[in-house]
Design an enzyme around this catalytic site. Structure first.
Site, PDB file in Angstrom:
ATOM      1  CE  LYS A  53      -3.853  -2.502   1.917  1.00  0.00           C
ATOM      2  NZ  LYS A  53      -4.440  -3.115   3.103  1.00  0.00           N
ATOM      3  CD  GLN A  97      -3.687  -4.864   6.280  1.00  0.00           C
ATOM      4  OE1 GLN A  97      -3.447  -3.902   5.576  1.00  0.00           O
ATOM      5  NE2 GLN A  97      -4.306  -5.937   5.825  1.00  0.00           N
ATOM      6  CG  ASP A 120     -10.341  -0.919   4.043  1.00  0.00           C
ATOM      7  OD1 ASP A 120      -9.961  -1.254   2.909  1.00  0.00           O
ATOM      8  OD2 ASP A 120      -9.675  -1.142   5.072  1.00  0.00           O
TER       9      ASP A 120
END
Length: 283
Positions: A53, A97, A120
């Site tokens: 990322k 995460q 997300d």
């Protein structure tokens, strides 16, 4: 005849090039998209994802921050960090995460992220928007699948679409996106009766179960489009998907693992981040 391999790596590079151009245009207006990634603990797979990322942010011209908390961090430690990032104007998007250590509730963390920075698309507000079809952000993996279908000019409208897996991250939103595009959608899971028979009716089959080689050739309709979201390791330790490679000889289109859906997932995260930067600056 072997299936056409749907090249997520090439499409990802193309889309990132477009995002970089958009970033340069935003920078000319004084806006720099910024992504904050939070990692709790030292899970090796999560560390790899976070590195990927960071690399993608660099490729797209974004500002990025990485925040690493120890595996022993409390839920309040993480919530305090999220509160600071919510208030930080340099940060357009926040990604925590998963999975998290057992002392931290995932739902509390997801709910704490400002929906406008939830790149997300896991926050209940964004999930609800996806349900009604009026969304700002899409979960990255299902969005990547739709991008691949569009690239190969595969229209779900009127087709039988079967999604195997009902997770909040992939299965459920994947079904909604196919439905919004006028597909006739069935969701299968561990308690589905005659799962193999339902899969064999699919014009578009999406496998998201997390079991290596779960979808076998007998479960696939001739000339179907097969999307393999799985990322597993087989007995030899090699990366493989949820679909038996032998399906290549039966399908019309198929995503390889690696190199199919995987690269698109992080690229869609970049797209969500630049969209968040625009929304927050009314551009």
């Amino acid at each position: 005849m072997s299936a056409i391999r749907m090249d997520g790596k090439a499409l990802s590079a193309k889309v990132r090039g477009q995002i970089l151009a958009e970033t340069e245009a935003l920078k000319a207006q004084g806006v720099v998209p910024g992504l904050a990634v939070i990692l709790v603990g030292d899970d090796p797979a999560s560390q790899i994802y976070v590195r990927n990322k960071e690399r993608a942010c660099s490729e797209c011209g974004f500002y990025s921050e990485k925040h690493v908390l120890p595996a022993t961090a409390s839920e309040q430690d993480l919530l305090d960090l999220i509160e600071r990032l919510n208030a930080n104007p340099k940060i357009s998007g926040i990604l925590c995460q998963l999975p998290l250590p057992e002392q931290i509730r995932e739902d509390a963390v997801i709910a704490a992220i400002d929906p406008k920075k939830d790149v997300d698309a896991f926050h209940p507000v964004n999930v609800g928007k996806i349900m009604v079809g009026d969304f700002d952000f899409l979960p990255c993996t299902p969005a990547g699948v739709m991008e691949l279908l569009d690239e190969y000019q595969i229209d779900p409208a009127g087709k039988r679409c079967v999604v195997v897996g009902r997770s909040n991250i992939v299965g459920k939103p994947m079904a909604m996106l196919l439905l919004h595009r006028h597909g006739t959608v069935t969701i299968c899971h561990s308690r589905t009766h005659d799962l193999a028979g339902l899969c064999a009716q699919a014009d578009i089959l999406v496998a998201a179960v997390g079991k290596a080689g779960f979808i076998t050739p007998e479960m696939v309709k001739p000339d179907a489009v097969v999307i393999d979201v799985g990322m597993n390791r087989n007995e030899e330790g090699k990366v493989c998907g949820d679909v038996d490679p032998a399906v290549l000889d039966k399908a019309a289109y198929m995503t390889p693992v690696p190199g199919g859906v995987g690269p698109m997932t992080i690229t869609m995260l970049m797209r969500n981040t630049i969209k968040a930067a625009r929304l927050q600056n009314n551009l």
